[in-house]
Design an enzyme around this catalytic site. Sequence first.
Site, PDB file in Angstrom:
ATOM      1  N   LYS A  42       0.747  -1.354  -0.044  1.00  0.00           N
ATOM      2  CA  LYS A  42      -0.234  -0.074  -0.038  1.00  0.00           C
ATOM      3  C   LYS A  42       0.613   1.441  -0.010  1.00  0.00           C
ATOM      4  CE  LYS A  42      -4.197  -2.260   2.406  1.00  0.00           C
ATOM      5  NZ  LYS A  42      -4.954  -2.005   3.136  1.00  0.00           N
ATOM      6  N   ASN A  56      -2.145   0.204   6.892  1.00  0.00           N
ATOM      7  CA  ASN A  56      -1.615  -1.297   7.588  1.00  0.00           C
ATOM      8  C   ASN A  56      -0.694  -1.872   6.295  1.00  0.00           C
ATOM      9  OD1 ASN A  56      -3.693  -1.941   5.686  1.00  0.00           O
ATOM     10  ND2 ASN A  56      -4.847  -2.859   7.185  1.00  0.00           N
ATOM     11  N   TYR A  84     -12.241  -2.012  -4.103  1.00  0.00           N
ATOM     12  CA  TYR A  84     -12.605  -2.363  -2.670  1.00  0.00           C
ATOM     13  C   TYR A  84     -14.117  -2.160  -2.682  1.00  0.00           C
ATOM     14  CZ  TYR A  84      -8.352  -2.391  -0.199  1.00  0.00           C
ATOM     15  OH  TYR A  84      -7.063  -2.748   0.509  1.00  0.00           O
ATOM     16  N   GLU A 120      -9.671 -10.217  -7.599  1.00  0.00           N
ATOM     17  CA  GLU A 120      -8.521  -9.445  -7.641  1.00  0.00           C
ATOM     18  C   GLU A 120      -7.725  -9.489  -8.647  1.00  0.00           C
ATOM     19  OE1 GLU A 120      -9.196  -8.419  -2.818  1.00  0.00           O
ATOM     20  OE2 GLU A 120      -7.676  -9.501  -3.358  1.00  0.00           O
ATOM     21  N   HIS A 174      -2.150  -5.440   1.412  1.00  0.00           N
ATOM     22  CA  HIS A 174      -3.474  -6.030   1.156  1.00  0.00           C
ATOM     23  C   HIS A 174      -3.170  -7.605   0.898  1.00  0.00           C
ATOM     24  CE1 HIS A 174      -7.266  -6.909  -0.505  1.00  0.00           C
ATOM     25  NE2 HIS A 174      -6.877  -7.468  -1.426  1.00  0.00           N
TER      26      HIS A 174
END
Length: 141
Positions: A10, A113, A50, A127, A116
């Site tokens: 990310k 965080n 998402y 995905e 993913h």
Amino acid sequence: MIERTLAMIKPDAVKKHAIGDIVSRYEKAGLHPVAVRMMQLAKPIAEGFYAVHKTRPFFDSLTTFMSSGPVVILVLEGEDTITRHRALMGATDPAKADKGTIRAAHGTNIEYNAVHGSDSADTAAFEIGFFFPQMDLPRPA
Ligand code: ADP
Ligand code: MG
């Protein structure tokens, strides 16, 4: 079973120069990269990726974060890769992630965080197709 999963480093982790450490963790764990892209997601692309979270209160903030800088997107392949990758990532909230996990090492908070990972075979298929539409189908078991 040999399977594939979608991993993403990310924007927070890319900004911290953690790409090398994270890819090294995948390789050492036997999660082999078979495709890689680095790009900055436009907000509508982050929203599409998402979409499953679109009714959640954090959706706008999450997709703003995910489009705030470049990401590295990988397809990882190996034995039981979806579950093993989730274990290597650690819990969604880095404060609750086990020691030695990627999120414990590089995550800042429940939103920022670091990584993913697909959470099931169905999610992985969606995905992988989302970012690698030209990808071959997974090898048969
Ligand atoms: P995971 O990434 O562990 O599968 P989720 O699918 O539940 O977690 O959430 C997707 C992403 O949304 C998380 O990785 C995180 O960046 C963000 N997120 C999850 N829960 C929250 C929350 N309560 N507040 C803000 N952001 C969140
Ligand atoms: Mg998830």
